[in-house]
Scaffold this motif. Sequence first.
Motif, PDB file in Angstrom:
ATOM      1  N   ALA A 200       0.840  -1.203   0.000  1.00  0.00           N
ATOM      2  CA  ALA A 200       0.000   0.000   0.000  1.00  0.00           C
ATOM      3  C   ALA A 200       0.872   1.249   0.000  1.00  0.00           C
ATOM      4  O   ALA A 200       0.616   2.214  -0.729  1.00  0.00           O
ATOM      5  N   ALA A 201       1.915   1.227   0.815  1.00  0.00           N
ATOM      6  CA  ALA A 201       2.805   2.397   0.895  1.00  0.00           C
ATOM      7  C   ALA A 201       3.519   2.614  -0.433  1.00  0.00           C
ATOM      8  O   ALA A 201       3.590   3.732  -0.945  1.00  0.00           O
TER       9      ALA A 201
ATOM     10  N   GLY B 111       1.171   3.884  -2.900  1.00  0.00           N
ATOM     11  CA  GLY B 111       0.494   5.115  -2.501  1.00  0.00           C
ATOM     12  C   GLY B 111      -1.015   4.978  -2.442  1.00  0.00           C
ATOM     13  O   GLY B 111      -1.727   5.969  -2.477  1.00  0.00           O
ATOM     14  N   LEU B 112      -1.514   3.755  -2.309  1.00  0.00           N
ATOM     15  CA  LEU B 112      -2.968   3.587  -2.268  1.00  0.00           C
ATOM     16  C   LEU B 112      -3.477   3.624  -0.824  1.00  0.00           C
ATOM     17  O   LEU B 112      -2.797   3.224   0.105  1.00  0.00           O
ATOM     18  N   ASP B 113      -4.697   4.079  -0.716  1.00  0.00           N
ATOM     19  CA  ASP B 113      -5.390   4.152   0.559  1.00  0.00           C
ATOM     20  C   ASP B 113      -6.238   2.885   0.678  1.00  0.00           C
ATOM     21  O   ASP B 113      -7.146   2.679  -0.109  1.00  0.00           O
ATOM     22  N   ALA B 114      -5.912   2.038   1.619  1.00  0.00           N
ATOM     23  CA  ALA B 114      -6.642   0.783   1.778  1.00  0.00           C
ATOM     24  C   ALA B 114      -7.159   0.724   3.216  1.00  0.00           C
ATOM     25  O   ALA B 114      -6.510   0.172   4.097  1.00  0.00           O
ATOM     26  N   PRO B 115      -8.342   1.311   3.447  1.00  0.00           N
ATOM     27  CA  PRO B 115      -8.790   1.466   4.841  1.00  0.00           C
ATOM     28  C   PRO B 115      -8.998   0.140   5.569  1.00  0.00           C
ATOM     29  O   PRO B 115      -8.724   0.043   6.768  1.00  0.00           O
ATOM     30  N   GLY B 116      -9.456  -0.869   4.862  1.00  0.00           N
ATOM     31  CA  GLY B 116      -9.646  -2.160   5.515  1.00  0.00           C
ATOM     32  C   GLY B 116      -8.311  -2.762   5.933  1.00  0.00           C
ATOM     33  O   GLY B 116      -8.172  -3.309   7.033  1.00  0.00           O
ATOM     34  N   LEU B 117      -7.330  -2.645   5.086  1.00  0.00           N
ATOM     35  CA  LEU B 117      -5.996  -3.154   5.417  1.00  0.00           C
ATOM     36  C   LEU B 117      -5.418  -2.397   6.604  1.00  0.00           C
ATOM     37  O   LEU B 117      -4.823  -2.992   7.506  1.00  0.00           O
ATOM     38  N   SER B 118      -5.603  -1.090   6.596  1.00  0.00           N
ATOM     39  CA  SER B 118      -5.087  -0.282   7.695  1.00  0.00           C
ATOM     40  C   SER B 118      -5.668  -0.768   9.028  1.00  0.00           C
ATOM     41  O   SER B 118      -4.959  -0.909  10.029  1.00  0.00           O
ATOM     42  N   LEU B 119      -6.968  -1.043   9.033  1.00  0.00           N
ATOM     43  CA  LEU B 119      -7.606  -1.533  10.259  1.00  0.00           C
ATOM     44  C   LEU B 119      -7.060  -2.905  10.650  1.00  0.00           C
ATOM     45  O   LEU B 119      -6.742  -3.142  11.818  1.00  0.00           O
TER      46      LEU B 119
ATOM     47  N   GLU C   7      -9.749  -3.743  -2.447  1.00  0.00           N
ATOM     48  CA  GLU C   7      -8.476  -3.079  -2.101  1.00  0.00           C
ATOM     49  C   GLU C   7      -7.295  -3.872  -2.670  1.00  0.00           C
ATOM     50  O   GLU C   7      -6.349  -3.301  -3.224  1.00  0.00           O
TER      51      GLU C   7
ATOM     52  N   MET D 124      -4.402  -2.724  -5.368  1.00  0.00           N
ATOM     53  CA  MET D 124      -2.957  -2.743  -5.104  1.00  0.00           C
ATOM     54  C   MET D 124      -2.234  -3.598  -6.128  1.00  0.00           C
ATOM     55  O   MET D 124      -1.169  -3.224  -6.630  1.00  0.00           O
TER      56      MET D 124
ATOM     57  N   LEU E 231     -16.080   0.105  10.449  1.00  0.00           N
ATOM     58  CA  LEU E 231     -15.432   0.652   9.258  1.00  0.00           C
ATOM     59  C   LEU E 231     -16.316   0.464   8.023  1.00  0.00           C
ATOM     60  O   LEU E 231     -16.493   1.391   7.227  1.00  0.00           O
TER      61      LEU E 231
ATOM     62  N   GLU F 213      -9.126   8.276  -3.623  1.00  0.00           N
ATOM     63  CA  GLU F 213      -7.722   8.660  -3.768  1.00  0.00           C
ATOM     64  C   GLU F 213      -7.537  10.001  -4.431  1.00  0.00           C
ATOM     65  O   GLU F 213      -6.486  10.613  -4.362  1.00  0.00           O
TER      66      GLU F 213
END
Lengths: 302, 302, 302, 302
Positions: free
Chosen positions: C257-258, C261-269, D195, D199, D269, D298
């Motif tokens: 993800a980093a 540069g994608l925003d993956a809210p489920g992964l973040s949680l 997601e 990616m 979420l 994004e």
Amino acid sequence: MAAAATPLGFIGLGMMGLPMARSLLRHGRALVACDPSEAARDALSEGAGAGAVRFAATPAGVAETAETVVLVLPDSKAVAQVVEGPGGLLAALRPGHLVVDMGSSLPAETRRLAAAAAERGAAFLDAPVSGGVAKARDGTLAIMLGGDDEPCARAEPVLREMGAPPIRTGPVGSAHAMKALNNYVYAAGLLAAAEAVRMAEALGLDLHVFTDVLNASSGRNVATETKLKSDVLTGRYAAGFQLGLMRKDLETAGSIAAETGLDAPGLSLCRALWAEAVEKLGPRVDNLEIHRFLGQRETAPR
Amino acid sequence: MAAAATPLGFIGLGMMGLPMARSLLRHGRALVACDPSEAARDALSEGAGAGAVRFAATPAGVAETAETVVLVLPDSKAVAQVVEGPGGLLAALRPGHLVVDMGSSLPAETRRLAAAAAERGAAFLDAPVSGGVAKARDGTLAIMLGGDDEPCARAEPVLREMGAPPIRTGPVGSAHAMKALNNYVYAAGLLAAAEAVRMAEALGLDLHVFTDVLNASSGRNVATETKLKSDVLTGRYAAGFQLGLMRKDLETAGSIAAETGLDAPGLSLCRALWAEAVEKLGPRVDNLEIHRFLGQRETAPR
Amino acid sequence: MAAAATPLGFIGLGMMGLPMARSLLRHGRALVACDPSEAARDALSEGAGAGAVRFAATPAGVAETAETVVLVLPDSKAVAQVVEGPGGLLAALRPGHLVVDMGSSLPAETRRLAAAAAERGAAFLDAPVSGGVAKARDGTLAIMLGGDDEPCARAEPVLREMGAPPIRTGPVGSAHAMKALNNYVYAAGLLAAAEAVRMAEALGLDLHVFTDVLNASSGRNVATETKLKSDVLTGRYAAGFQLGLMRKDLETAGSIAAETGLDAPGLSLCRALWAEAVEKLGPRVDNLEIHRFLGQRETAPR
Amino acid sequence: MAAAATPLGFIGLGMMGLPMARSLLRHGRALVACDPSEAARDALSEGAGAGAVRFAATPAGVAETAETVVLVLPDSKAVAQVVEGPGGLLAALRPGHLVVDMGSSLPAETRRLAAAAAERGAAFLDAPVSGGVAKARDGTLAIMLGGDDEPCARAEPVLREMGAPPIRTGPVGSAHAMKALNNYVYAAGLLAAAEAVRMAEALGLDLHVFTDVLNASSGRNVATETKLKSDVLTGRYAAGFQLGLMRKDLETAGSIAAETGLDAPGLSLCRALWAEAVEKLGPRVDNLEIHRFLGQRETAPR
Ligand SMILES: NC(=O)C1=CN([C@@H]2O[C@H](COP(=O)(O)OP(=O)(O)OC[C@H]3O[C@@H](n4cnc5c(N)ncnc54)[C@H](OP(=O)(O)O)[C@@H]3O)[C@@H](O)[C@H]2O)C=CC1
Ligand SMILES: NC(=O)C1=CN([C@@H]2O[C@H](COP(=O)(O)OP(=O)(O)OC[C@H]3O[C@@H](n4cnc5c(N)ncnc54)[C@H](OP(=O)(O)O)[C@@H]3O)[C@@H](O)[C@H]2O)C=CC1
Ligand SMILES: NC(=O)C1=CN([C@@H]2O[C@H](COP(=O)(O)OP(=O)(O)OC[C@H]3O[C@@H](n4cnc5c(N)ncnc54)[C@H](OP(=O)(O)O)[C@@H]3O)[C@@H](O)[C@H]2O)C=CC1
């Protein structure tokens, strides 16, 4: 300068306890203290007038000499050990004794210990503080105070020597509850400020100016006002409050969410992120390293 | 009291624009204004001295009379319409014109419009504000200012009549970026405070005391200081800032996160929750209704 | 049953490695293996035919005897140590050598090590697996395979003895990337199933029936099909995949993800929750204990 | 082919209701139906044998002719209107009537309506379905069934004509509860898959191969198996299930979390993200557009 003939008990001479005990000494108090670390005990003795400080080997030993005993310990587990463990306070408590837990503990545990103390005729109050090491040193801490009128009235003169007039929060345990909720609000503001600073940096903006903007605007909070410039932008990260202690406070707030059955999505996120940070950086780094942690979270692990 | 011979242009007489325009009138300015709402135009005329306010039918009409034009519009879409739509400012801009966007707009859009203005020899600055309706009324807004030295110097006397000395944030667009990030920090603090208040309430604690505790402790932020007692605990919810506008600001901050590729978990949560709140309550309710929304989120929908 | 004259190298005899090595033995392979744990080495020897298994003291010792070396190690750190540490594989690699990393490693590290191997004329592939201990035992693992055609063709007969025909995923590193993303999708489905089961339980519903409902409906996933009844509802929690390994996989997905540069809210949680669980339960408990963790998260800590 | 002399009542001829009603016709049922949309009514008549379908102007009209009435309506609000609104079912219910709510409704509302029906001597069951438009068309839906034995036994032959043997879930309302929890597990798996696909795409991987990997591995779920290739990778987004309906189901699951006082961070979420998506894309787009929404999230808004 209100001095007392009988010494005050003081258990826990860490980042907060040591400067708080020194405040009491400055006000002419005599102390009978207890802490497992020799270095901490020496540090307290050092600046103290002759005879002002004695040490007891156990919490029970403190209670034998002192009527009022202040606790400044890391968490409810440590409090339970000091109160109920071998050589603990509880067995030594008699009517007239007053125990004041100034750490940030679990409200439910505090109520339980207060009941146990009451069975022995003694009082147990919660008086957690806010303001960090700097205000502990200056004797200007914010102090919350939970418990009945009579013991609170007895505690107030002592508390006044360490901070502002205590705010009465309600029955025993209520101060610890408010403290945990307060720390959650602080953590959430710190997290947002840390994220914002990192974004502003990535945009190439001047971070001192950005901090000025926050502080002149609606984004102002205690972290933006007192921590960003000195400790975050410099990478000094030295507020004196450990990451693991904030994690504990967030867990306490989490126990309140669970107890009340409320859905607090911001709290849930903070709990998870602080746990992740503790897991990565260890519990003993400074709480402000949450800013560094956000940077690491971006980077491929190795 | 610095008055100017040529009138100042002023477009957008909403919650913020109206009191800001009145501040300028109080400083002796003459205005040529524009707003689609007759009620808003009447409200401005009302207290104004004879001849102090005129109205133009279109933004272009404003630019024909005024050299400096202030915009206080809801979002970049409205700004684009005022600048580039039919009867828009752009076609009327000449060298010497200065457009100052005091709303909270998208940095990328601001840079684009500044470039378009520059092609016509005119200057375009971003000067978003903080402080809400109350400070707009008092003329004590916090003002950020992005752009080159020369036009900023020309704008400053005007801005000073609406608030504190502007903070220079860097090139054009930088003030809008800082404003969005600032509002995110505010939103995060408000969310945490709202959750904490709801938990404290469920515990049966005194919420005025709890607010005092937050404000005396590390949980203090602009929401706890200026909104909890007056607007949240009372259920009045009347800060004068719309939920949908905060949502827009969080989206702008989200576009910065995307642009910089940073992972901002707190921002991600706030974006989702504000969108959920707008979806449930509509965009035009007060932003403080996020507190009411949290309560609804708990309850079975019907 | 495809046997080979030269023995195969095999490094890492843990939960997965041991049954995978046994699959190879069942297919008539001779192995030269390496693992720090004596118990693991004994376990491999036990069922093996005379002379089928030898042990080398170091990875380099393995490469001296074997042309193809399979790695089944906990993470990229262990892989780097086995390849580049003292007595590591790298120094022993010659043209013709083929190293196959079947663990779940970091794509970027895999690419780096493949380049280092290539400098010595050797090939390095990623061939992570899915299916857990049960499928490892049966020799029916799903296998992803990243790398160039020629070495992949050489690896395939070996891989076929441990699972289904490998799926070619693209260049070296691509299989490790897909594996990490796959595991995130699994984790998210497990988390949701665990939350749903806990809510169904609190409603007093029959959890076996609820599992049947999920499996007959759109909620079906690998966790609901293969884990709920046997390991979650029973509290057995014994899938053989460690919590800390899933956390590592989620961190790997986080690094993707980093990187993108994608925003993956489920992964973040999921990252935050697994870190919180590891912090609370330790890395070595079974990954299914995320269900138990959710229950603990509700309860006041002590 | 089990035909019945008395016609069956059928209310709600949308994406699901229409093909479900057609299944019943195929089994030789006569129907008396009701739907506000003329197009829907025409569509049902079209393929039907002469005399097989009649229409009633109101739900009460349906109940005058039919003993058993099936509801396939968007949500509990629509159900309440059909049951309790003007011309509603309730007033027409007599002993012997059986109402079967096959939509995805709120368990608490379902219990309330069942009690109201019972007061008039009639039965009310919940029999929500899973499988989407495709399985509705084939008559192979998964069906959950909540309620007492006697009315369930009466409903089963009818339900069997639309899907697999119903799974008995417990008392009335329990099927709606399980359906909501099931849909949450589906949504969480879809979100994670979306997601992950994004990616993988950003890494330049082959998305058909990636889907194969998920489906051969632990990441497999109903979304990866039945939706990714056909509807997500193609951008077709045409599963026939609306985003707003999933949002409703997540709100229902949220009401269960609230009712049971459980902390379900993944659900929290999903609720927020689906609300954000509905706010951005509108409720009537296909639920799979959550994948497109992630891409939009994004990008700088304009
Ligand atoms: N309210 C607050 O506390 C703060 C607001 N801000 C920011 O300031 C800006 C203004 O906010 P606020 O005043 O609250 O918003 P309002 O919606 O109250 O005001 C916007 C005004 O602009 C007018 N308008 C919209 N489109 C046009 C157009 N094409 N031509 C002329 N006028 C137009 C609107 O008219 P109509 O109503 O008829 O559409 C309305 O009068 C926003 O960017 C906001 O985010 C910043 C700090 C604080
Ligand atoms: N378990 C599962 O269900 C699945 C696991 N995986 C992946 O497969 C890999 C292996 O997992 P698993 O078998 O569960 O993990 P284990 O921890 O059980 O096994 C790892 C083995 O490697 C050994 N090892 C570690 N360092 C070295 C070294 N320097 N030299 C030689 N041997 C070493 C360990 O020895 P010691 O224990 O003595 O340290 C241990 O025997 C991981 O990448 C995992 O993510 C993939 C799919 C499923
Ligand atoms: N689509 C799917 O894949 C699945 C859907 N479900 C559930 O099944 C139910 C139906 O979904 P779906 O068919 O997709 O939804 P639709 O919106 O397509 O269909 C609902 C139908 O009910 C009609 N309706 C609404 N109000 C009334 C009323 N007062 N009287 C009579 N008819 C009315 C609507 O008419 P009009 O359009 O004119 O308003 C429409 O024809 C929902 O609860 C959904 O959550 C369950 C599993 C899968």
